[in-house]
Scaffold this active site. Structure first.
Site, mmCIF file in Angstrom:
data_model
loop_
_atom_site.group_PDB
_atom_site.id
_atom_site.type_symbol
_atom_site.label_atom_id
_atom_site.label_comp_id
_atom_site.label_asym_id
_atom_site.label_seq_id
_atom_site.Cartn_x
_atom_site.Cartn_y
_atom_site.Cartn_z
ATOM 1 N N HIS A 123 1.000 -1.169 0.067
ATOM 2 C CA HIS A 123 0.084 0.019 0.044
ATOM 3 C C HIS A 123 0.806 1.295 -0.105
ATOM 4 O O HIS A 123 2.111 1.265 0.635
ATOM 5 C CB HIS A 123 -0.975 0.105 1.345
ATOM 6 C CG HIS A 123 -2.012 0.905 1.105
ATOM 7 N ND1 HIS A 123 -1.704 2.347 1.306
ATOM 8 C CD2 HIS A 123 -3.443 1.155 0.694
ATOM 9 C CE1 HIS A 123 -3.058 2.992 1.118
ATOM 10 N NE2 HIS A 123 -3.957 2.077 0.758
ATOM 11 N N GLU A 165 -4.124 1.414 -7.584
ATOM 12 C CA GLU A 165 -4.647 2.478 -6.728
ATOM 13 C C GLU A 165 -3.742 3.544 -7.133
ATOM 14 O O GLU A 165 -2.384 3.965 -6.561
ATOM 15 C CB GLU A 165 -4.281 2.306 -5.304
ATOM 16 C CG GLU A 165 -5.191 1.060 -4.600
ATOM 17 C CD GLU A 165 -5.480 1.329 -3.139
ATOM 18 O OE1 GLU A 165 -6.802 1.305 -2.736
ATOM 19 O OE2 GLU A 165 -4.519 1.524 -2.618
ATOM 20 N N GLY A 221 -7.643 8.900 -0.863
ATOM 21 C CA GLY A 221 -8.168 9.948 0.215
ATOM 22 C C GLY A 221 -8.006 11.520 -0.190
ATOM 23 O O GLY A 221 -8.386 12.236 0.663
ATOM 24 N N SER A 256 -10.475 6.873 -3.475
ATOM 25 C CA SER A 256 -11.619 7.721 -3.319
ATOM 26 C C SER A 256 -12.846 7.333 -3.704
ATOM 27 O O SER A 256 -13.745 8.035 -4.357
ATOM 28 C CB SER A 256 -11.381 9.127 -4.074
ATOM 29 O OG SER A 256 -10.279 9.808 -3.105
HETATM 30 P P1 PGA Z 1 -9.524 5.938 0.019
HETATM 31 O O1 PGA Z 1 -8.431 4.938 0.398
HETATM 32 O O2 PGA Z 1 -10.806 5.117 -0.487
HETATM 33 O O3 PGA Z 1 -9.844 6.645 1.216
HETATM 34 O O4 PGA Z 1 -9.180 6.764 -1.010
HETATM 35 C C1 PGA Z 1 -8.224 3.533 -0.603
HETATM 36 C C2 PGA Z 1 -7.024 2.830 -0.198
HETATM 37 O O5 PGA Z 1 -5.967 3.690 0.516
HETATM 38 O O6 PGA Z 1 -6.923 1.855 -0.091
#
Ligand code: PGA
Length: 235
Positions: free
Chosen positions: A85, A157, A163, A194
């Site tokens: 991550h 991602e 976020g 997000s």
């Molecule tokens: P988010 O996070 O949905 O808050 O953007 C996703 C993630 O970090 O896996």
């Protein structure tokens, strides 16, 4: 579809217990996976979710103060674990070699790794998205056998979408999904960054996506239920 809830570092113990009660009523055909904060893993007791973990140590059991091994996760019936991550890379200096070792540890313990990959905003602006994705995949696959590689779930991602409330266009996600699929035709591909109950419409038309990784949205059961209804409608 597989929907992964990544709670990150949120909730006090009591808040987590109340939250878990709110998730209990969710009835779903999709596979749901809850990745609570590590400290609450053993408090997990939902039948409608599988248990996932947000991270694992690359070492097996032994003198590694503060770490949690794959075999310990297995002993709690953890079925999935997130690796690589971007927050672990940013705040804990983890790299793709660590990630490959973690993946091997997870596989030896029958835990499915969820491998996060994605580009920074800078890299996207410089049109480097595709080369970054291929580099990330090839650096991990170099350390694993093709059989091991096949079992991994790939989570695309884009780092700039995590976020931030900013999401890529469906075309952009589709392009990256096609690239991943070309490189790894047998792997499940999910998207994270997000995603919420309002913008899910943008992602539904992307045929190669097998699910979503939810961070912020995972913390709000009522909104999560709305999200799941929207996914369900067009199956
Ligand atoms: P988010 O996070 O949905 O808050 O953007 C996703 C993630 O970090 O896996």
């Amino acid at each position: 579809m597989i929907i992964i809830l990544n709670n990150k570092c949120n909730f006090s113990y009591n808040e987590f217990i109340n939250y878990q009660e709110e998730l209990r009523s969710i009835e779903e055909d999709n596979r749901l996976v809850l990745c609570p904060p590590n400290i609450y893993l053993s408090a997990f007791n939902l039948e409608n979710f599988d248990l996932g973990c947000q991270n694992v140590d690359k070492n097996t059991c032994g003198p590694y103060t503060g770490n949690i091994s794959a075999s310990q996760l297995r002993s709690l019936n953890v079925k999935y674990t997130i690796v690589n991550h971007s927050e672990r890379r940013k705040y804990c200096n983890e790299n793709l070699l660590d990630t490959a070792i973690k993946i091997k540890e997870l596989m030896e313990n029958d835990i499915i790794p969820i491998l996060c990959i994605g580009e920074t905003l800078e890299e996207r602006k410089q049109n480097k998205t595709e080369s970054i994705i291929v580099t990330q995949l090839s650096e991990v696959s170099r350390q694993l056998t093709p059989e091991e590689m096949k079992k991994i779930i790939i989570a695309y991602e884009p780092i700039w979408a995590i976020g931030t409330g900013i999401i890529p266009s469906p075309e952009e996600v589709e392009k990256v999904s096609q690239l991943i699929n070309k490189y790894l035709p047998n792997n499940k591909i999910i998207y994270g960054g997000s995603v919420d109950e309002k913008n899910i419409e943008n992602f539904k038309q992307i045929k190669l996506l097998d699910g979503f990784l939810l961070g912020g949205l995972s913390l709000y059961p009522e909104r999560l239920k709305k999200f799941l209804i929207k996914i369900e409608k067009d199956k």
